[in-house]
Structures are given as structure tokens and as C-alpha cells.
Design an enzyme around this catalytic site. Structure first.
Site, PDB file in Angstrom:
ATOM      1  N   SER A 283      38.414  67.580  74.116  1.00 41.15           N
ATOM      2  CA  SER A 283      39.544  66.757  74.560  1.00 41.15           C
ATOM      3  C   SER A 283      40.287  66.129  73.393  1.00 41.15           C
ATOM      4  O   SER A 283      41.525  66.075  73.393  1.00 41.15           O
ATOM      5  CB  SER A 283      39.042  65.652  75.496  1.00 41.15           C
ATOM      6  OG  SER A 283      38.340  66.191  76.586  1.00 41.15           O
ATOM      7  N   HIS A 337      39.837  60.644  73.060  1.00 42.19           N
ATOM      8  CA  HIS A 337      41.185  61.042  73.488  1.00 42.19           C
ATOM      9  C   HIS A 337      42.253  60.331  72.662  1.00 42.19           C
ATOM     10  O   HIS A 337      43.178  60.965  72.137  1.00 42.19           O
ATOM     11  CB  HIS A 337      41.373  60.728  74.972  1.00 42.19           C
ATOM     12  CG  HIS A 337      40.580  61.609  75.867  1.00 42.19           C
ATOM     13  ND1 HIS A 337      40.727  61.598  77.244  1.00 42.19           N
ATOM     14  CD2 HIS A 337      39.638  62.546  75.612  1.00 42.19           C
ATOM     15  CE1 HIS A 337      39.905  62.477  77.787  1.00 42.19           C
ATOM     16  NE2 HIS A 337      39.232  63.060  76.817  1.00 42.19           N
TER      17      HIS A 337
END
Length: 390
Positions: A283, A337
Site C-alpha cells: 500500500s 499509507h
């Protein structure tokens, strides 16, 4: 080779109509007029501006309607490639120019930098299910074995993101083979002990056992079926278009540095912000590519057409908002993230500064971007080593 040139007659030679609607071809030069051209002889037509102020449509020599001048010129100068021209090998008469499109939908898709897959409907009016398939499984739009689609497959095989996705799938199969599926894992994957064994991010192992590789190996790992599906969907459907689109492809030499630097940067911030967690996933690297897309838009702001600029800002903005909202859900590494998005945005400027023509401006951007990237890693490394308690 002799060429007979036909020029417009004066306006009063056409029944006193100054704006006649068709090209004045002498009747003796048509197929039924008895005038045949000599071997190798060509006919060219040179229109004058005054006679085409209200031009509508003209007919080809064979009698078939050729459309308006505007349509003809839009076909010539439009972007993209017609599926019919690719399959049948059509060329433009007299100039051997290939690739002119007569499919406006195909032209629209190929003008968009965010589209990897071709339209592939060969002039067929698109239906709602075609649009749905283009968003999730575009290889099934139209004939999956058409020459146009085969060209998409070849381009896909040349992308780094396709092969890294294959590696991530293989790694996930290894995870399941070693640890099976844990009933407590909400992503339907192996237990945390298996992830830790195979290289998951662990701040304690990195700091006390000096296993620096744990900043890299989580990029290849995923926690379960739901996790790998979501990541690979965005990686292939969104990010692969950045690398291999027809308009402005990033190519592997931009994608690989951004991907791994963002992935490592996201894992490093995760070690500082949430050191007790064990996390895996690509991610952070994917968010780095999305952040780099923002820097690409900023660098090329003046050269991107307005309509394309708006669509890119909207699409990237929606992806970032949804991903950040999802990042603060349970069992999601929000620091990875945010760290990946931030470092991808910063480092992306140095990757796309090559598009700037002014050398001073170019190297200034590269220097600032590279310097901020170095400061990011140095600062987090010092904080992790000297402050973070694990």
C-alpha cells in the site's frame, strides 16, 4: 508524373452562387464523362477560401458520402488509433499515413493519460456494461483476441507493475502454504506469526536485531485475500496506466525508484508512528505512485489540456480521499499509507523534472526534491533510532 490541377471557377460561373456546396469537378473528368487519365497521371484539387464559407458535405469519387470537411479534418488530426485501421491495415490514399481514427470513443480513450487498455469495440455503440468492464476487467471489452487487445497484452508484459504483481501473488501463495488461513485474520490470510517469519515489518526486529530487510520485504507481502485483491486492483487498474499509457508513459525507470522509495519510506514512518504493529503490504508503494502522479500533474501543468487536467485532478483526488479514509480503519497501517503518499509526492518531482526545458529550473527542482527526500529518511531514521521505544 503529370498532375492536372483543378482550381475553383469564379463565383459567377456557378449559376451566380458565390458559396457553392460541392467541389467543381469538370464532367469530362469523371468516370462517366469519357475523359480517361493517362498512365501515372493524377488529379489534385486546390480550393479557394472564398467559396467555402458555408461548406457542408462533399462526395467521394465513388459516390459515397465523405462527411463534412470538419469531420475529415478531425479524423486526420485526432489522437488515437482506429481499431479498423489496425486490423485491416488501412492507409490514407496518397500519403501512406496510418493510425488515423474513425472511432471517437477510441480517440477519447487514447487521449486520456490514465487509460491503459484500448477501447476495442470497433465502432460499436458502448453500453453500460462496457463501461463497467472497462473499470474492472477491460480485457473482456470486445474481442479479447483482437489485434488491438493483443497489443495491450504486449504492452502489459513490458511493465514493471505487471511483474511485481506476479511476484506478490507467488509470495502470497507461499504465505498460505506455510501458515494456512487463520480464522482470526479478518483479511482471510495466514496468522501474524507466519507473516513475521516471512519478513513482515517489525520495529523491534529492525531496531534490536538490525533486520533492515524488513523495510523492503513487506512490499511483496499481503495479509490475506481481501488485502491482496484491493492492492493489486489499484496497482493494475490505476497505477499500471501511469507506467504504460499511450500519451505520457512513465516507463520502468521512473516507476521502480518511486515504488521502492515510497514503500520503504512508508514502512519507516510506520516504525516510528506505530512501532508495536506488525504490518505487510504494498500500500505504501502504491500510494507513492499516486503521490507521484500529483507531482507529475504539477510539473506538466501548462502542457496538459484543460479537460484532461480537470479529469486527472478529480480522479487522483477521489483515490487519495478514499484511500486516506480507509487508512484509519481497524487493522490498517495508516502511517504506511501516509508515508508512501508523502515521499512519492516529494520524490516524484525529481523524476518528472526532466520534462522541464529550462535547465536552471530543472536542476533546482531536482535538487530540492532529492534534498527533501534525504531529509525525510534521515529525520525518521534518527527519531526511530534515538527516540522510538520498542
Amino acid at each position: 508524373m503529370p498532375v492536372r490541377t483543378i482550381r475553383d471557377l469564379p463565383s459567377d460561373n456557378n449559376n451566380n452562387q458565390p458559396n457553392r456546396q460541392s467541389a467543381p469537378v469538370p464532367p469530362t473528368w469523371t468516370s462517366g464523362g469519357g475523359r480517361s487519365l493517362a498512365s501515372g497521371e493524377q488529379v489534385s484539387y486546390t480550393p479557394t477560401d472564398a467559396n467555402y464559407q458555408n461548406t457542408s458535405s462533399i462526395n467521394d469519387n465513388g459516390g459515397n458520402s465523405g462527411g463534412s470537411w470538419g469531420n475529415r479534418f478531425s479524423n486526420i488530426f485526432s489522437f488515437g488509433r482506429s481499431n479498423n485501421d489496425v486490423e485491416q491495415g488501412n492507409t490514407t490514399t496518397g500519403s501512406n499515413i496510418q493510425g488515423m481514427t474513425n472511432d471517437p470513443m477510441q480517440a477519447q480513450f487514447e487521449m486520456n493519460e490514465d487509460m491503459f487498455w484500448s477501447y476495442n469495440l470497433h465502432g460499436v455503440q458502448p453500453q453500460w456494461y462496457h463501461m463497467c468492464l472497462m473499470c474492472c476487467c477491460p480485457c473482456f471489452v470486445g474481442n479479447p483476441c483482437s489485434p488491438v487487445r493483443k497489443g495491450d497484452y504486449i504492452r502489459m508484459l513490458k511493465t514493471f507493475l505487471f511483474w511485481i504483481s506476479i511476484i506478490q501473488i507467488i509470495y502470497f501463495i507461499v504465505e498460505l502454504s506455510v501458515g494456512g488461513i487463520d480464522s482470526k485474520n479478518t483479511s482471510l490470510g495466514p496468522p501474524a506469526s507466519t507473516l513475521l517469519l516471512l519478513g513482515a515489518k517489525s520495529a523491534a526486529y529492525i531496531k534490536h536485531k538490525y533486520q533492515i530487510f524488513r523495510l523492503i520485504t513487506p512490499i511483496f507481502m499481503h495479509a490475506g485475500f481481501m488485502h491482496i485483491f484491493m492492492n493489486l486492483f489499484i496497482q493494475i487498474m490505476v497505477c499500471m496506466s501511469y507506467e504504460g499509457n499511450n500519451k505520457f508513459p512513465w516507463k520502468w525507470y521512473r516507476v521502480i525508484p518511486i515504488y521502492f522509495i515510497a514503500g520503504i519510506g512508508g514502512n519507516l514512518l510506520s516504525c516510528v508512528a506505530i512501532p508495536q504493529s506488525i504490518s505487510v503490504g504494498a500500500s505504501g508503494a502504491i500510494m507513492g505512485l499516486i503521490g507521484a502522479k500529483v507531482s507529475s500533474i504539477i510539473i506538466r501543468w501548462r502542457s496538459i489540456p484543460t479537460q484532461l487536467k480537470v479529469s486527472q485532478c478529480i480522479s487522483v483526488g477521489i483515490i487519495i480521499v478514499i484511500t486516506l479514509l480507509w487508512s484509519f480503519s481497524d487493522y490498517i497501517d495508516w502511517a504506511g499509507h501516509i508515508g508512501g503518499l508523502l515521499i512519492g509526492f516529494i520524490f516524484g518531482f525529481s523524476m518528472f523534472a526532466t520534462e522541464i526545458k529550462d535547465k536552471v529550473y530543472k536542476y533546482t527542482i531536482i535538487g530540492i526534491s532529492s534534498g527533501l527526500t534525504f531529509i525525510y529518511f534521515l529525520t525518521l531514521s534518527l527519531v526511530f533510532g534515538l527516540v522510538t521505544q520498542v
